[in-house]
Every structure is written in C-alpha cells, then in structure tokens.
Design an enzyme around this catalytic site. Structure first.
Site: not given
Length: 232
Positions: A85, A194, A196
């Site tokens: 991002c 994302h 994560e």
C-alpha cells in the site's frame, strides 16, 4: 531469516507486518526511517499507512527518508523488498518500480476484502503461489489507482511483471486492473492490498469454510523466507 520493517511517521501497519513475519517463521526487525542502518536484515518490508500525512503525494516524502537510500542500494543489489500500500507508493516514488498511484477514481477511501489473481509466481514474494491462483486479502486505500504510460503498461504486461490483478471488481480505477507489480529482477514487489492482514485464521477475510478464516496473505511472506533459505 531476519526481515526488516521500516517505520515512518504515519505508518499504521508496521506492527502487523512484523507479526506476519513472525507467524511466517522469520525474525522481524524494526527499522527507523531516520537512520541509515539496515541492521543486517535479509529482506525489507515497507508497510502501509499514511507516511508524513500523504502530503505532496502519497509516499513522496517518505521516499526521501534517510533509510530509503539504504533500501534503494539494497534493492539494486538483489535484496528482497516488499512494499505494501503506502510502501508500494514509496517504491514508485523512489523509482524502484514503474508507474504511480493516484486518487481512487470514485474519490473515496475504500476498505474491503479483495479478490486477486496471481499473475507472476517467479518473484521472491510470490513463488509459493500457483500461476492463476485466486486469493482474497484486505484492501484499504484512498490513493490506490495504478497509472503508467501506455509504453510502460505494454512493457509491464509484455515482460510478465504484473504480479497480482484485481478480479471481479476494480476498486480504484487501476489501469489494466493492476494491483501489484515487480521489477525486472523479481526481488522488488509492490502491491496495494494488505497481505499482512490475512495471515492467521480468526483474523483474516471470510471464506467459504468459516468467517475470518482467510490466510492467503501468509504465502507472500513464506515465499520470501523459503526462497532466501534456498539461496543461503
């Protein structure tokens, strides 16, 4: 393996990235934007957030931070670098990746679980996926529209350097539905979604099996660890 995560003023997802690295089986190492020390890491993650408040352009000021000089040198020497991002925005501003990211075409911030198709499995960060595999990971951005000149787009497509592509819905107006790209060497990858946030059952996207059970993002991190161990 030791994977560094750089914290900038305004970073939001640095701790999440560290946690993902730990779950994947490596040691996360906190790095600071104002230093020149990479602390002997084997790879680097530039996390999501709103570095420097997104002033000028998202990622523009962060790309000039002291540590980015070391990140650029390391990336050009072959070290794996993942920009997520805001980190992807930094990589384009630092000219480690082509193109740029602009305001979403609908003018609004978007937050959703996003379906993606993995187009390139030759990079350090995507080697654990199957080509054409469809995955779901969270997306949250206000300036996620990928742009590039027609010549650059043709180069990215022709060289197979589109890493992931939006499926079902283009959430931000990105050209060619591009969600992430890689450099020619395959060690530097940037993507707007994302990974994560999809590494542990109970905290990821919903799946057909159960709510919040999606862990597709974990493969980005395990891919890099396995590739680095194999080349050690």
């Amino acid at each position: 393996m030791r994977i560094g995560v750089v914290t900038f003023p305004g970073s939001l997802d640095d701790r999440d990235a560290q946690r993902a690295i730990r779950i994947a089986g490596a040691e996360p190492v906190a790095l600071w934007h104002g230093e020149h020390d990479l602390r002997g890491v084997d790879a680097i993650v530039l996390p999501g957030g709103f570095s420097y408040g997104d002033y000028l352009r998202a990622g523009a000021i962060a790309s000039l931070s002291p540590i980015m000089a070391e990140v650029i040198d390391a990336a050009n020497s072959g070290m794996p670098v993942l920009g997520i991002c805001n980190g992807f925005q930094m990589l384009t501003e630092a000219h480690l990746l082509e193109g740029g990211l602009i305001r979403n075409d609908h003018g609004s911030f978007i937050c959703r679980d996003q379906q993606l198709r993995v187009e390139n499995t030759d990079t350090v960060w995507t080697s654990g996926f199957a080509s054409g595999q469809e995955i779901t990971i969270p997306l949250k951005n206000g300036e996620g529209g990928f742009i590039a000149s027609a010549e650059t787009l043709a180069e990215l497509e022709g060289e197979g350097r589109v890493v992931v592509r939006y499926v079902g819905l283009n959430p931000n107006g990105s050209l060619n539905d591009i969600a992430g790209i890689t450099n020619a060497r395959g060690n530097v990858v940037g993507l707007m979604p994302h990974p994560e946030h999809a590494v542990e059952a109970g905290f990821g996207p919903d799946t057909a099996s159960a709510m919040r059970s999606g862990t597709d993002g974990l493969t980005f991190f395990t891919s890099a660890i396995e590739r680095m161990l194999a080349s050690a």
